[in-house]
Design a protein around this motif. Sequence first.
Motif, PDB file in Angstrom:
ATOM      1  N   GLY A   1       0.820  -1.212   0.000  1.00 24.16           N
ATOM      2  CA  GLY A   1       0.000   0.000   0.000  1.00 24.16           C
ATOM      3  C   GLY A   1       0.850   1.256   0.000  1.00 24.16           C
ATOM      4  O   GLY A   1       0.554   2.221  -0.720  1.00 24.16           O
ATOM      5  N   LEU A   2       1.920   1.243   0.773  1.00 25.04           N
ATOM      6  CA  LEU A   2       2.821   2.395   0.845  1.00 25.04           C
ATOM      7  C   LEU A   2       3.480   2.665  -0.507  1.00 25.04           C
ATOM      8  O   LEU A   2       3.562   3.815  -0.958  1.00 25.04           O
ATOM      9  CB  LEU A   2       3.885   2.162   1.922  1.00 25.04           C
ATOM     10  N   ILE A   3       3.926   1.601  -1.174  1.00 19.76           N
ATOM     11  CA  ILE A   3       4.553   1.755  -2.493  1.00 19.76           C
ATOM     12  C   ILE A   3       3.557   2.335  -3.489  1.00 19.76           C
ATOM     13  O   ILE A   3       3.883   3.252  -4.245  1.00 19.76           O
ATOM     14  CB  ILE A   3       5.099   0.400  -2.992  1.00 19.76           C
TER      15      ILE A   3
ATOM     16  N   GLU B   1       3.480  10.959  -5.382  1.00 29.49           N
ATOM     17  CA  GLU B   1       4.680  11.652  -5.859  1.00 29.49           C
ATOM     18  C   GLU B   1       4.483  12.134  -7.293  1.00 29.49           C
ATOM     19  O   GLU B   1       4.900  13.228  -7.657  1.00 29.49           O
ATOM     20  CB  GLU B   1       5.900  10.735  -5.748  1.00 29.49           C
ATOM     21  N   ALA B   2       3.814  11.331  -8.104  1.00 25.55           N
ATOM     22  CA  ALA B   2       3.532  11.730  -9.483  1.00 25.55           C
ATOM     23  C   ALA B   2       2.496  12.850  -9.527  1.00 25.55           C
ATOM     24  O   ALA B   2       2.609  13.787 -10.319  1.00 25.55           O
ATOM     25  CB  ALA B   2       3.051  10.536 -10.296  1.00 25.55           C
ATOM     26  N   ALA B   3       1.484  12.757  -8.663  1.00 31.39           N
ATOM     27  CA  ALA B   3       0.407  13.753  -8.667  1.00 31.39           C
ATOM     28  C   ALA B   3       0.914  15.158  -8.349  1.00 31.39           C
ATOM     29  O   ALA B   3       0.378  16.145  -8.838  1.00 31.39           O
ATOM     30  CB  ALA B   3      -0.675  13.356  -7.671  1.00 31.39           C
TER      31      ALA B   3
ATOM     32  N   MET C   1       6.750  10.386 -12.632  1.00 28.72           N
ATOM     33  CA  MET C   1       6.928   9.442 -11.535  1.00 28.72           C
ATOM     34  C   MET C   1       8.169   9.828 -10.752  1.00 28.72           C
ATOM     35  O   MET C   1       9.248  10.016 -11.311  1.00 28.72           O
ATOM     36  CB  MET C   1       7.055   8.023 -12.086  1.00 28.72           C
ATOM     37  N   GLY C   2       8.029   9.946  -9.448  1.00 26.34           N
ATOM     38  CA  GLY C   2       9.151  10.367  -8.604  1.00 26.34           C
ATOM     39  C   GLY C   2      10.254   9.333  -8.558  1.00 26.34           C
ATOM     40  O   GLY C   2      10.014   8.128  -8.637  1.00 26.34           O
ATOM     41  N   THR C   3      11.484   9.805  -8.390  1.00 29.11           N
ATOM     42  CA  THR C   3      12.643   8.915  -8.419  1.00 29.11           C
ATOM     43  C   THR C   3      12.603   7.888  -7.299  1.00 29.11           C
ATOM     44  O   THR C   3      12.806   6.694  -7.532  1.00 29.11           O
ATOM     45  CB  THR C   3      13.948   9.738  -8.328  1.00 29.11           C
ATOM     46  N   LEU C   4      12.347   8.328  -6.086  1.00 29.24           N
ATOM     47  CA  LEU C   4      12.381   7.419  -4.942  1.00 29.24           C
ATOM     48  C   LEU C   4      11.326   6.331  -5.045  1.00 29.24           C
ATOM     49  O   LEU C   4      11.628   5.141  -4.910  1.00 29.24           O
ATOM     50  CB  LEU C   4      12.205   8.216  -3.644  1.00 29.24           C
ATOM     51  N   SER C   5      10.086   6.718  -5.313  1.00 26.99           N
ATOM     52  CA  SER C   5       9.012   5.722  -5.405  1.00 26.99           C
ATOM     53  C   SER C   5       9.220   4.810  -6.606  1.00 26.99           C
ATOM     54  O   SER C   5       8.920   3.617  -6.557  1.00 26.99           O
ATOM     55  CB  SER C   5       7.646   6.403  -5.472  1.00 26.99           C
ATOM     56  N   LYS C   6       9.766   5.377  -7.686  1.00 30.63           N
ATOM     57  CA  LYS C   6       9.999   4.585  -8.894  1.00 30.63           C
ATOM     58  C   LYS C   6      11.053   3.504  -8.646  1.00 30.63           C
ATOM     59  O   LYS C   6      10.856   2.332  -8.998  1.00 30.63           O
ATOM     60  CB  LYS C   6      10.434   5.514 -10.025  1.00 30.63           C
ATOM     61  N   VAL C   7      12.158   3.891  -8.005  1.00 28.82           N
ATOM     62  CA  VAL C   7      13.222   2.927  -7.721  1.00 28.82           C
ATOM     63  C   VAL C   7      12.722   1.844  -6.766  1.00 28.82           C
ATOM     64  O   VAL C   7      12.994   0.657  -6.960  1.00 28.82           O
ATOM     65  CB  VAL C   7      14.475   3.647  -7.157  1.00 28.82           C
ATOM     66  N   ALA C   8      11.964   2.258  -5.746  1.00 28.38           N
ATOM     67  CA  ALA C   8      11.420   1.280  -4.790  1.00 28.38           C
ATOM     68  C   ALA C   8      10.472   0.304  -5.488  1.00 28.38           C
ATOM     69  O   ALA C   8      10.570  -0.913  -5.304  1.00 28.38           O
ATOM     70  CB  ALA C   8      10.704   2.005  -3.654  1.00 28.38           C
ATOM     71  N   LEU C   9       9.565   0.834  -6.298  1.00 30.37           N
ATOM     72  CA  LEU C   9       8.608  -0.008  -7.016  1.00 30.37           C
ATOM     73  C   LEU C   9       9.320  -0.987  -7.933  1.00 30.37           C
ATOM     74  O   LEU C   9       9.002  -2.179  -7.962  1.00 30.37           O
ATOM     75  CB  LEU C   9       7.635   0.864  -7.811  1.00 30.37           C
TER      76      LEU C   9
END
Length: 195
Positions: free
Chosen positions: A11-13, A20-22, A164-172
């Motif tokens: 859910g967090l991801i 982050e994209a919004a 898409m944000g860098t941090l969330s993208k790398v985590a995903l």
Amino acid sequence: MTRYLIWGGLGLIAVAAILEAAFSPLLQWRQPVYIAAGFAGIVAMLLVLAQPLLAGGLLPGVRMQAGRRVHRWTGVALLVAVLIHVGGLWVTSPPDMVDALTFTSPTPFSPWGVVAMWALFATAVLALLRDRLSARGWRLGHSALAVAIVTGSVVHALLIEGTMGTLSKVALCAVTVAVLMRVLMRLRVWRLVAR
């Protein structure tokens, strides 16, 4: 406790990727169709993560048989998300999409996305022909295409400097690759190749 950690982490991801994209400054002055296409791409990446979780029975509280049924419908949703992503980008810039689909685009992320898209289409065709294939042929083909989809999608997403944000993208992307590898090991797919 593990159940809550897994569901909470997923859910967090998902929330982090969308939020982050919004709030990305890159969305300013963009057409609504372009924004919708971008968010369809993010949804597609989240569905790419969900697919091996469902197929491999890794979601706590979801039985393997139920997970595989949902896996089929999630595959349809993934196909729709990709079509919206590509269709929206086609509407906003047909020449760029022609370049991408013909592998003549100068952008390094384009061919990876196109390969993932065609692998997804091939998976849909394979699913329609499943009854005509041997169990070994189905699992081997489906697993190989899953690797192509995840690899192409992850590299495509990582190379894009977009909403898409860098941090969330790398985590995903990292979690998606880890989950796919875990499922392939759990299902012992390598034994099919060795036969």
